[in-house]
Design a protein around this motif. Structure first.
Motif, PDB file in Angstrom:
ATOM      1  N   PHE A 137      -0.115  11.235   2.064  1.00 44.66           N
ATOM      2  CA  PHE A 137      -0.468  10.874   3.848  1.00 44.66           C
ATOM      3  C   PHE A 137      -0.584  12.021   4.272  1.00 44.66           C
ATOM      4  CE2 PHE A 137       0.704   9.591   8.337  1.00 44.66           C
ATOM      5  CZ  PHE A 137      -0.540   9.170   8.465  1.00 44.66           C
ATOM      6  N   GLY A 138       0.264  13.049   3.998  1.00 44.51           N
ATOM      7  CA  GLY A 138      -0.047  14.357   4.510  1.00 44.51           C
ATOM      8  C   GLY A 138      -1.192  15.078   4.157  1.00 44.51           C
ATOM      9  N   GLN A 139      -1.569  14.997   3.007  1.00 43.37           N
ATOM     10  CA  GLN A 139      -2.826  15.324   2.554  1.00 43.37           C
ATOM     11  C   GLN A 139      -4.021  14.644   3.344  1.00 43.37           C
ATOM     12  OE1 GLN A 139      -3.122  14.894  -1.799  1.00 43.37           O
ATOM     13  NE2 GLN A 139      -1.087  15.818  -2.110  1.00 43.37           N
ATOM     14  N   PHE A 140      -3.840  13.473   3.654  1.00 44.45           N
ATOM     15  CA  PHE A 140      -4.938  12.993   4.163  1.00 44.45           C
ATOM     16  C   PHE A 140      -5.188  13.415   5.575  1.00 44.45           C
ATOM     17  CE2 PHE A 140      -5.196   9.448   7.736  1.00 44.45           C
ATOM     18  CZ  PHE A 140      -6.823   9.142   7.584  1.00 44.45           C
ATOM     19  N   CYS A 141      -3.889  13.598   6.361  1.00 39.97           N
ATOM     20  CA  CYS A 141      -4.101  14.083   7.735  1.00 39.97           C
ATOM     21  C   CYS A 141      -4.854  15.429   7.668  1.00 39.97           C
ATOM     22  CB  CYS A 141      -2.600  14.079   8.337  1.00 39.97           C
ATOM     23  SG  CYS A 141      -1.824  12.530   8.761  1.00 39.97           S
ATOM     24  N   GLN A 142      -4.418  16.476   6.575  1.00 39.78           N
ATOM     25  CA  GLN A 142      -4.944  17.599   6.575  1.00 39.78           C
ATOM     26  C   GLN A 142      -6.550  17.551   6.299  1.00 39.78           C
ATOM     27  OE1 GLN A 142      -3.253  19.666   3.111  1.00 39.78           O
ATOM     28  NE2 GLN A 142      -3.783  21.934   4.169  1.00 39.78           N
ATOM     29  N   ASN A 143      -7.056  16.419   5.715  1.00 39.39           N
ATOM     30  CA  ASN A 143      -8.548  16.322   5.350  1.00 39.39           C
ATOM     31  C   ASN A 143      -9.171  15.875   6.365  1.00 39.39           C
ATOM     32  OD1 ASN A 143      -7.812  17.294   2.875  1.00 39.39           O
ATOM     33  ND2 ASN A 143      -7.810  15.388   1.814  1.00 39.39           N
ATOM     34  N   ASN A 144      -8.492  15.150   7.368  1.00 34.59           N
ATOM     35  CA  ASN A 144      -9.195  14.286   8.376  1.00 34.59           C
ATOM     36  C   ASN A 144      -9.121  14.869   9.658  1.00 34.59           C
ATOM     37  OD1 ASN A 144     -10.427  11.456   7.343  1.00 34.59           O
ATOM     38  ND2 ASN A 144      -8.544  11.978   6.109  1.00 34.59           N
ATOM     39  N   ILE A 193       0.795  -1.186   0.015  1.00 33.38           N
ATOM     40  CA  ILE A 193       0.020  -0.020   0.239  1.00 33.38           C
ATOM     41  C   ILE A 193       0.900   1.277   0.028  1.00 33.38           C
ATOM     42  CG2 ILE A 193      -1.504   1.396   1.544  1.00 33.38           C
ATOM     43  CD1 ILE A 193      -3.086  -1.190   2.213  1.00 33.38           C
ATOM     44  N   ARG A 194       0.564   2.151  -0.778  1.00 34.51           N
ATOM     45  CA  ARG A 194       1.546   3.330  -1.117  1.00 34.51           C
ATOM     46  C   ARG A 194       0.615   4.534  -0.667  1.00 34.51           C
ATOM     47  NH1 ARG A 194       6.208   2.984  -3.810  1.00 34.51           N
ATOM     48  NH2 ARG A 194       6.564   0.813  -4.695  1.00 34.51           N
ATOM     49  N   GLY A 195      -0.640   4.460  -0.510  1.00 36.92           N
ATOM     50  CA  GLY A 195      -1.570   5.524   0.176  1.00 36.92           C
ATOM     51  C   GLY A 195      -2.046   6.525  -0.974  1.00 36.92           C
ATOM     52  N   THR A 196      -2.239   6.155  -2.066  1.00 33.20           N
ATOM     53  CA  THR A 196      -2.499   7.111  -3.230  1.00 33.20           C
ATOM     54  C   THR A 196      -4.075   7.405  -3.179  1.00 33.20           C
ATOM     55  OG1 THR A 196      -2.805   5.580  -4.585  1.00 33.20           O
ATOM     56  CG2 THR A 196      -0.786   6.513  -4.816  1.00 33.20           C
ATOM     57  N   PHE A 197      -4.818   6.556  -2.307  1.00 30.49           N
ATOM     58  CA  PHE A 197      -6.121   6.643  -2.022  1.00 30.49           C
ATOM     59  C   PHE A 197      -6.447   7.363  -0.770  1.00 30.49           C
ATOM     60  CE2 PHE A 197      -4.887   2.744   0.001  1.00 30.49           C
ATOM     61  CZ  PHE A 197      -5.661   2.853   1.229  1.00 30.49           C
ATOM     62  N   LEU A 198      -5.658   7.650   0.075  1.00 33.82           N
ATOM     63  CA  LEU A 198      -5.783   7.998   1.391  1.00 33.82           C
ATOM     64  C   LEU A 198      -6.433   9.433   1.361  1.00 33.82           C
ATOM     65  CD1 LEU A 198      -2.603   7.019   3.470  1.00 33.82           C
ATOM     66  CD2 LEU A 198      -5.082   6.305   3.618  1.00 33.82           C
ATOM     67  N   PRO A 199      -5.919  10.422   0.344  1.00 34.08           N
ATOM     68  CA  PRO A 199      -6.689  11.970   0.580  1.00 34.08           C
ATOM     69  C   PRO A 199      -8.337  11.515  -0.119  1.00 34.08           C
ATOM     70  CG  PRO A 199      -4.537  11.787  -0.556  1.00 34.08           C
ATOM     71  CD  PRO A 199      -4.733  10.408  -0.345  1.00 34.08           C
ATOM     72  N   ASP A 200      -8.528  10.818  -0.390  1.00 31.90           N
ATOM     73  CA  ASP A 200      -9.895  10.716  -1.164  1.00 31.90           C
ATOM     74  C   ASP A 200     -11.023  10.005  -0.157  1.00 31.90           C
ATOM     75  OD1 ASP A 200      -9.160  11.438  -3.877  1.00 31.90           O
ATOM     76  OD2 ASP A 200      -8.572   9.561  -4.403  1.00 31.90           O
ATOM     77  N   LEU A 201     -10.348   9.427   0.770  1.00 32.65           N
ATOM     78  CA  LEU A 201     -11.177   8.853   2.042  1.00 32.65           C
ATOM     79  C   LEU A 201     -12.246   9.692   2.528  1.00 32.65           C
ATOM     80  CD1 LEU A 201      -8.889   6.410   4.048  1.00 32.65           C
ATOM     81  CD2 LEU A 201     -10.677   5.890   2.191  1.00 32.65           C
TER      82      LEU A 201
END
Length: 425
Positions: A219-226, A190-198
């Motif tokens: 992953f940084g974008q994911f943290c920013q969104n959640n 898993i590279r996390g490319t889907f994380l910002p879309d969760l």
């Protein structure tokens, strides 16, 4: 009473006695059926329609279905799925537990284990239509995902550990509108490319042993969104791009309402120092769990965590060699309730001074520390008089003796409990 009357009574009594299970009422049958396993109930329901109806009552009461391929055949899994699937809201599936399977995803070895055929689990994804919690371990799910599309829609908790997953999982997680707890531990591809879309409703995510998520900025974008994220569990890679990951992640996590519960970090190296310093700036962490072998100024880091309730360390911490200053360097003394530091470098004097300054401490694990003796317990006794709650002391493999425990019991001291178990919480 003549003999004819006696004979008549015996006849009546004999005729009123049940001759078979079918002569019993439903309440009696339900009581008898309660002693059978689900597997046995599935066999019993084939006897007659009445047995089927009573067995159905037990199925409706089941909210958990546990499947282990070492104990359940393909046919058995199919039967359980068909009968219990519509009613269960929790599904726990355990696949191959042999070392080859586990090592494949940890070390990428070439040996292929005997994977379980997709058809074996197909009935689960077909019939378990109301799941809220899904736990799958050691099952290669890559070919299962199309069949699981409907399964994800109702999930609130999803845990897929060592399942050979890639970023393709993101396409299916998008449909999980209620998902708030996600564990993808042990899926290094898993590279996390889907994380910002969760969706931003996630409160807990576990990405331990998914070290490739630090490649790039997703992953940084994911943290920013959640912004609702409360629990973060991850593994740091031995090397990473310091300009993008993972230090700068904390620039986003600073915006979180709260970061608490567990931060689990394995495979530690020098990058961990910068990362933990960034974590500490949020001033919201209540539960910190650190594992690995590392070399950095940990004592210098502790003052930055001011709200810890639970602090746990596992494996080797080289900087604890001079931890007689622990009582000075850790600033969470007023909030700390659970301290788990099974290390052999902590001094008895430093630990005693630290514990005396922790009024809420309920659990102290110092097993494997050969520096701690009965003198430590004697030093605690005056402090215990002012405590309102009991202190549980896990002291296996220390120099604290059972005679010390006997003395505490004989003196009627109820505010100290000894725990000699090898396994600790």
């Amino acid at each position: 009473m003549d003999s004819s009357d006696s004979s008549k009574k015996q006849k009546i009594s004999h005729n009123s006695s049940p001759k078979s299970l079918l002569d019993l009422n439903d309440d009696c049958l339900e009581k008898i059926f309660s002693y059978f396993t689900i597997r046995e109930l599935i066999d019993l329901e084939n006897v007659c329609l009445r047995f089927w109806s009573i067995a159905e009552c037990f199925y409706k009461k089941q909210d958990l279905l546990e499947i282990n391929v070492e104990y359940h055949s393909k046919e058995h899994i199919g039967d359980l799925a068909k009968r219990l699937g519509p009613y269960v809201c929790q599904l726990n599936v355990t696949g191959q537990t042999n070392k080859i399977y586990v090592l494949k995803f940890l070390s990428k070895i070439d040996d292929e284990p005997g994977f379980i055929a997709v058809e074996t689990f197909q009935p689960l994804w077909l019939h378990c239509t109301n799941l809220q919690l899904l736990i799958v371990q050691n099952v290669d799910l890559r070919d299962h995902l199309p069949l699981m599309q409907e399964t994800f829609k109702s999930l609130r908790v999803a845990s897929m550990i060592r399942c050979g997953l890639t970023d393709e999982i993101g396409e299916y997680l998008k449909t999980a509108d209620e998902l708030h707890d996600l564990c993808l531990e042990g899926n290094p591809e898993i590279r996390g490319t889907f994380l910002p879309d969760l969706k931003d409703q996630l409160k807990k995510i576990d990405l331990r042993r998914c070290v490739n998520i630090f490649q790039g900025s997703t992953f940084g974008q994911f943290c920013q969104n959640n912004l609702k994220l409360e629990t973060l569990s991850l593994s740091l890679p031995l090397s990473y791009d310091p300009y993008t990951q993972p230090d700068t992640i904390m620039e986003h996590l600073d915006e979180l309402k709260k970061l608490e519960s567990q931060m689990t970090i394995f495979g530690l190296s020098s990058p961990m120092s910068n990362f933990l310093n960034s974590v500490a700036t949020t001033d919201s962490v209540e539960d910190l769990y650190i594992g690995g072998s590392f070399d950095f100024d940990f004592d210098g880091l502790l003052p930055k965590f001011t709200r810890l309730v639970r602090f746990k360390v596992s494996m080797i911490m080289n900087q604890f060699k001079e931890s007689h200053l622990l009582a000075i360097n850790m600033e969470s003394r007023q909030t700390l309730e659970h301290l788990d530091i099974p290390q052999d470098q902590i001094t008895e004097k430093g630990l005693l001074e630290f514990v005396k300054d922790c009024p809420k401490l309920k659990y102290l694990n110092i097993r494997l520390n050969h520096n701690i003796t009965d003198d430590f317990v004697h030093g605690l006794l005056p402090y215990l008089k002012h405590r309102t709650q009991c202190l549980e002391l896990c002291c296996n493999s220390t120099r604290i003796t059972e005679d010390m425990e006997k003395e505490i019991i004989d003196r009627g001291i109820s505010k100290l409990h000894f725990n000699w178990n090898l396994l600790t919480n």
